[in-house]
Design a protein around this motif. Structure first.
Motif, PDB file in Angstrom:
ATOM      1  N   LEU A 191       0.827  -1.207   0.000  1.00 40.91           N
ATOM      2  CA  LEU A 191       0.000   0.000   0.000  1.00 40.91           C
ATOM      3  C   LEU A 191       0.864   1.261   0.000  1.00 40.91           C
ATOM      4  O   LEU A 191       0.574   2.227  -0.708  1.00 40.91           O
ATOM      5  CB  LEU A 191      -0.923   0.001   1.210  1.00 40.91           C
ATOM      6  CG  LEU A 191      -2.041  -1.048   1.223  1.00 40.91           C
ATOM      7  CD1 LEU A 191      -2.770  -1.045   2.574  1.00 40.91           C
ATOM      8  CD2 LEU A 191      -3.036  -0.800   0.092  1.00 40.91           C
ATOM      9  N   GLY A 192       1.919   1.253   0.785  1.00 40.59           N
ATOM     10  CA  GLY A 192       2.769   2.439   0.898  1.00 40.59           C
ATOM     11  C   GLY A 192       3.508   2.781  -0.371  1.00 40.59           C
ATOM     12  O   GLY A 192       3.801   3.955  -0.631  1.00 40.59           O
ATOM     13  N   THR A 193       3.809   1.790  -1.193  1.00 39.66           N
ATOM     14  CA  THR A 193       4.497   2.031  -2.464  1.00 39.66           C
ATOM     15  C   THR A 193       3.531   2.313  -3.594  1.00 39.66           C
ATOM     16  O   THR A 193       3.947   2.739  -4.670  1.00 39.66           O
ATOM     17  CB  THR A 193       5.336   0.802  -2.859  1.00 39.66           C
ATOM     18  OG1 THR A 193       4.475  -0.350  -2.908  1.00 39.66           O
ATOM     19  CG2 THR A 193       6.458   0.552  -1.864  1.00 39.66           C
ATOM     20  N   GLY A 194       2.247   2.070  -3.367  1.00 41.43           N
ATOM     21  CA  GLY A 194       1.268   2.230  -4.431  1.00 41.43           C
ATOM     22  C   GLY A 194       1.171   1.022  -5.336  1.00 41.43           C
ATOM     23  O   GLY A 194       0.456   1.061  -6.337  1.00 41.43           O
ATOM     24  N   LEU A 195       1.872  -0.056  -4.996  1.00 37.64           N
ATOM     25  CA  LEU A 195       1.766  -1.280  -5.785  1.00 37.64           C
ATOM     26  C   LEU A 195       0.335  -1.795  -5.803  1.00 37.64           C
ATOM     27  O   LEU A 195      -0.175  -2.218  -6.841  1.00 37.64           O
ATOM     28  CB  LEU A 195       2.666  -2.360  -5.184  1.00 37.64           C
ATOM     29  CG  LEU A 195       4.056  -2.564  -5.762  1.00 37.64           C
ATOM     30  CD1 LEU A 195       4.792  -3.634  -4.967  1.00 37.64           C
ATOM     31  CD2 LEU A 195       3.992  -2.942  -7.231  1.00 37.64           C
ATOM     32  N   MET A 196      -0.305  -1.770  -4.656  1.00 36.54           N
ATOM     33  CA  MET A 196      -1.658  -2.281  -4.524  1.00 36.54           C
ATOM     34  C   MET A 196      -2.482  -1.276  -3.736  1.00 36.54           C
ATOM     35  O   MET A 196      -1.935  -0.363  -3.109  1.00 36.54           O
ATOM     36  CB  MET A 196      -1.633  -3.659  -3.844  1.00 36.54           C
ATOM     37  CG  MET A 196      -0.764  -4.679  -4.575  1.00 36.54           C
ATOM     38  SD  MET A 196      -0.587  -6.300  -3.759  1.00 36.54           S
ATOM     39  CE  MET A 196      -2.113  -7.072  -4.257  1.00 36.54           C
ATOM     40  N   SER A 197      -3.786  -1.446  -3.773  1.00 36.54           N
ATOM     41  CA  SER A 197      -4.670  -0.488  -3.101  1.00 36.54           C
ATOM     42  C   SER A 197      -5.872  -1.227  -2.524  1.00 36.54           C
ATOM     43  O   SER A 197      -6.085  -2.405  -2.803  1.00 36.54           O
ATOM     44  CB  SER A 197      -5.134   0.592  -4.079  1.00 36.54           C
ATOM     45  OG  SER A 197      -5.810  -0.002  -5.190  1.00 36.54           O
ATOM     46  N   VAL A 198      -6.642  -0.505  -1.722  1.00 37.02           N
ATOM     47  CA  VAL A 198      -7.862  -1.103  -1.177  1.00 37.02           C
ATOM     48  C   VAL A 198      -8.991  -0.946  -2.195  1.00 37.02           C
ATOM     49  O   VAL A 198      -8.942  -0.093  -3.073  1.00 37.02           O
ATOM     50  CB  VAL A 198      -8.259  -0.469   0.167  1.00 37.02           C
ATOM     51  CG1 VAL A 198      -7.190  -0.728   1.215  1.00 37.02           C
ATOM     52  CG2 VAL A 198      -8.528   1.024   0.013  1.00 37.02           C
ATOM     53  N   ALA A 199      -9.994  -1.781  -2.049  1.00 35.87           N
ATOM     54  CA  ALA A 199     -11.155  -1.730  -2.935  1.00 35.87           C
ATOM     55  C   ALA A 199     -12.141  -0.673  -2.448  1.00 35.87           C
ATOM     56  O   ALA A 199     -11.915  -0.003  -1.433  1.00 35.87           O
ATOM     57  CB  ALA A 199     -11.812  -3.111  -2.979  1.00 35.87           C
ATOM     58  N   ASN A 200     -13.243  -0.539  -3.154  1.00 37.40           N
ATOM     59  CA  ASN A 200     -14.251   0.450  -2.771  1.00 37.40           C
ATOM     60  C   ASN A 200     -14.816   0.197  -1.383  1.00 37.40           C
ATOM     61  O   ASN A 200     -15.273   1.123  -0.716  1.00 37.40           O
ATOM     62  CB  ASN A 200     -15.384   0.470  -3.800  1.00 37.40           C
ATOM     63  CG  ASN A 200     -14.943   1.058  -5.130  1.00 37.40           C
ATOM     64  OD1 ASN A 200     -14.010   1.857  -5.186  1.00 37.40           O
ATOM     65  ND2 ASN A 200     -15.607   0.666  -6.207  1.00 37.40           N
ATOM     66  N   ASP A 201     -14.801  -1.070  -0.965  1.00 37.57           N
ATOM     67  CA  ASP A 201     -15.312  -1.387   0.375  1.00 37.57           C
ATOM     68  C   ASP A 201     -14.249  -1.222   1.453  1.00 37.57           C
ATOM     69  O   ASP A 201     -14.444  -1.616   2.593  1.00 37.57           O
ATOM     70  CB  ASP A 201     -15.896  -2.801   0.409  1.00 37.57           C
ATOM     71  CG  ASP A 201     -14.839  -3.886   0.173  1.00 37.57           C
ATOM     72  OD1 ASP A 201     -13.653  -3.534  -0.053  1.00 37.57           O
ATOM     73  OD2 ASP A 201     -15.203  -5.081   0.193  1.00 37.57           O
ATOM     74  N   LYS A 202     -13.092  -0.639   1.082  1.00 36.61           N
ATOM     75  CA  LYS A 202     -11.970  -0.316   1.981  1.00 36.61           C
ATOM     76  C   LYS A 202     -11.166  -1.536   2.409  1.00 36.61           C
ATOM     77  O   LYS A 202     -10.252  -1.420   3.224  1.00 36.61           O
ATOM     78  CB  LYS A 202     -12.446   0.439   3.236  1.00 36.61           C
ATOM     79  CG  LYS A 202     -13.385   1.604   2.946  1.00 36.61           C
ATOM     80  CD  LYS A 202     -12.823   2.586   1.951  1.00 36.61           C
ATOM     81  CE  LYS A 202     -13.791   3.735   1.710  1.00 36.61           C
ATOM     82  NZ  LYS A 202     -13.305   4.644   0.631  1.00 36.61           N
ATOM     83  N   THR A 203     -11.491  -2.713   1.883  1.00 36.32           N
ATOM     84  CA  THR A 203     -10.719  -3.905   2.217  1.00 36.32           C
ATOM     85  C   THR A 203      -9.567  -4.086   1.230  1.00 36.32           C
ATOM     86  O   THR A 203      -9.670  -3.724   0.060  1.00 36.32           O
ATOM     87  CB  THR A 203     -11.584  -5.176   2.192  1.00 36.32           C
ATOM     88  OG1 THR A 203     -12.063  -5.395   0.857  1.00 36.32           O
ATOM     89  CG2 THR A 203     -12.747  -5.067   3.151  1.00 36.32           C
ATOM     90  N   PHE A 204      -8.480  -4.670   1.720  1.00 32.95           N
ATOM     91  CA  PHE A 204      -7.375  -5.037   0.846  1.00 32.95           C
ATOM     92  C   PHE A 204      -7.731  -6.284   0.048  1.00 32.95           C
ATOM     93  O   PHE A 204      -7.291  -6.457  -1.088  1.00 32.95           O
ATOM     94  CB  PHE A 204      -6.118  -5.281   1.680  1.00 32.95           C
ATOM     95  CG  PHE A 204      -4.898  -5.585   0.854  1.00 32.95           C
ATOM     96  CD1 PHE A 204      -4.144  -4.561   0.291  1.00 32.95           C
ATOM     97  CD2 PHE A 204      -4.502  -6.895   0.632  1.00 32.95           C
ATOM     98  CE1 PHE A 204      -3.031  -4.837  -0.485  1.00 32.95           C
ATOM     99  CE2 PHE A 204      -3.379  -7.180  -0.132  1.00 32.95           C
ATOM    100  CZ  PHE A 204      -2.650  -6.155  -0.694  1.00 32.95           C
ATOM    101  N   GLY A 205      -8.541  -7.144   0.625  1.00 32.86           N
ATOM    102  CA  GLY A 205      -8.960  -8.350  -0.077  1.00 32.86           C
ATOM    103  C   GLY A 205      -7.896  -9.425  -0.058  1.00 32.86           C
ATOM    104  O   GLY A 205      -7.492  -9.919  -1.115  1.00 32.86           O
TER     105      GLY A 205
END
Length: 430
Positions: A191-205
């Motif tokens: 998350l900190g590098t911007g590689l991945m992000s949370v979904a609309n429901d705020k979960t990482f999944g």
């Protein structure tokens, strides 16, 4: 016989996720293969990942299927992902790689898995004898593989994976206690590098599978992050600082420095050089001197959010605590504090909690009420209070909301003291 051979190759392509070469289908030339890249029947120009997909295919990470499709929504297996990562030519290899002891890797993927191990993406020691090679790769494991790869590119990414051990992670699973310790660090760095992000429901999944289209996008992001120094990524810097010290203040408000001796009032035999600090880690998770005796209090984390900066410079915690478009007047920033209370009185209400520190910045009176904060399901006072704001439990842990003033004309030194005698005190030097 020829039809049978083509049919077998097509089946292989489906089995390995499209890795069989288009050039092997009926004598297709390299030029024809390149033309096919821009004409996948199921990847129109309007597809959200079309650019990343075409780029990934052109670089040889993926190949399409014999029927002219790419199948962007098809899940990627671990064996497939390992084979893709093995193709990243810019990824350095480890001086000494862990031995490949997996017993469940199909023949076609063995070289790819071994190369992915050599390049640091996969740590066999994290598994037993089986990789689960033909299972779909889930996002939690994807985060582990990619961030482990980054640590080979730049050792400071490896240090970042260690630094974030005690950080606050901007994902719902963190706040609801559903993020396993084994994946916490990788998710934080992803998350900190911007590689991945949370979904609309705020979960990482963590347990969601990863599709071919998503992998194409991740490969593009990975290439970009790998060329970036960790120190240049503000979100990662915040996560590291919170992990190490308990606050992101030094990243968000660089003008705050240790309060000079002439501006601080000490009591008794306290000596400035012995007790005053600007290192928040020295007061984090320590009992704080309070104004009243209703409860003992600790501070786990302190997050500062400045709403008056351009969106590209926002705190990584902005989406967790603040609704889009909300702005404080200049000279003020939001202050969000995670408190641990040990209530000593027979009953204590929110108003009395607010009087424990008598501080606008470290304010345990009320929790954030933004839609953003509520959607992350972080612990709040309302989870513990009954009628008339009385606490119904003796040991609540929750987030409070306050204000941090910056600008010397508006504020005095920000000071808290532990019961052990350490004084944290910072002052705005603007």
């Amino acid at each position: 016989m020829r039809k049978q051979m083509i049919s077998s190759l097509a089946a292989l392509a489906l089995f390995v996720g499209g890795y069989a070469s288009l050039a092997g289908m009926g004598g297709t030339s390299t030029v024809e293969a390149a033309q096919a890249v821009s004409s996948f029947k199921d990847v129109p120009a309007s597809h959200w990942a079309s650019s990343a997909i075409y780029s990934a295919v052109e670089k040889g990470y993926f190949k399409g299927y014999a029927d002219g499709t790419f199948k962007p929504g098809l899940p990627v297996t671990k064996a497939e992902m390992a084979s893709i990562l093995a193709r990243l030519n810019d990824q350095p290899e480890l001086p000494t790689a862990e031995p490949n002891h997996f017993t469940d890797v199909p023949e076609w993927a063995k070289n790819g898995v071994s190369t992915a191990i050599a390049k640091g993406f996969i740590h066999p020691s994290s598994y037993k004898d089986k990789l689960g090679a033909q299972a779909a790769l889930e996002r939690g494991e994807m985060a582990e593989w990619l961030t482990q790869g980054l640590s080979v590119v730049d050792s400071d990414y490896g240090q970042a994976l260690s630094d974030v051990t005690n950080t606050v992670i901007p994902a719902k699973e963190y706040f609801t206690g559903k993020l396993a310790d084994s994946q916490k660090n990788a998710v934080a760095v992803a998350l900190g590098t911007g590689l991945m992000s949370v979904a609309n429901d705020k979960t990482f999944g963590l347990n969601r599978t990863t599709t071919r289209a998503e992998v194409a996008v991740l490969l593009s992001r990975y290439a970009s992050v790998a060329k970036t120094k960790p120190a240049d990524l503000q979100g990662l810097n915040e996560l590291r600082q919170v992990g190490l010290t308990g606050t992101n203040l030094s990243v968000i408000s660089k003008s705050f420095k240790k309060t000079p001796e002439r501006k601080i009032l000490l009591t008794g035999n306290q000596k400035y050089e012995d007790v005053v600090t600007d290192d928040f880690s020295l007061v984090r998770n320590k009992y704080i001197v309070t104004e009243t005796n209703y409860a003992d209090l600790k501070i786990l984390n302190w997050i500062v959010v400045d709403t008056n900066v351009p969106s590209n410079n926002r705190s990584i915690y902005y989406p967790v605590f603040v609704d889009e478009g909300v702005k404080l007047q200049n000279g003020r920033q939001f202050s969000f504090v995670e408190f641990v209370l040990n209530i000593r009185s027979e009953s204590m209400n929110q108003l009395q909690a607010g009087g424990l520190l008598n501080s606008a910045t470290f304010n345990p009176l009320k929790s954030p009420q933004s839609k953003a904060f509520l959607s992350y399901e972080a612990p709040k006072t309302g989870d513990y209070t009954l009628n008339k704001g009385a606490f119904g439990v003796k040991n609540p842990v929750y987030w409070g909301q306050g204000l941090l003033h910056f600008n010397q004309s508006l504020t005095r030194a920000l000071t808290i003291e532990t019961k052990e005698g350490k004084v944290y005190s910072v002052f705005d030097t603007k």
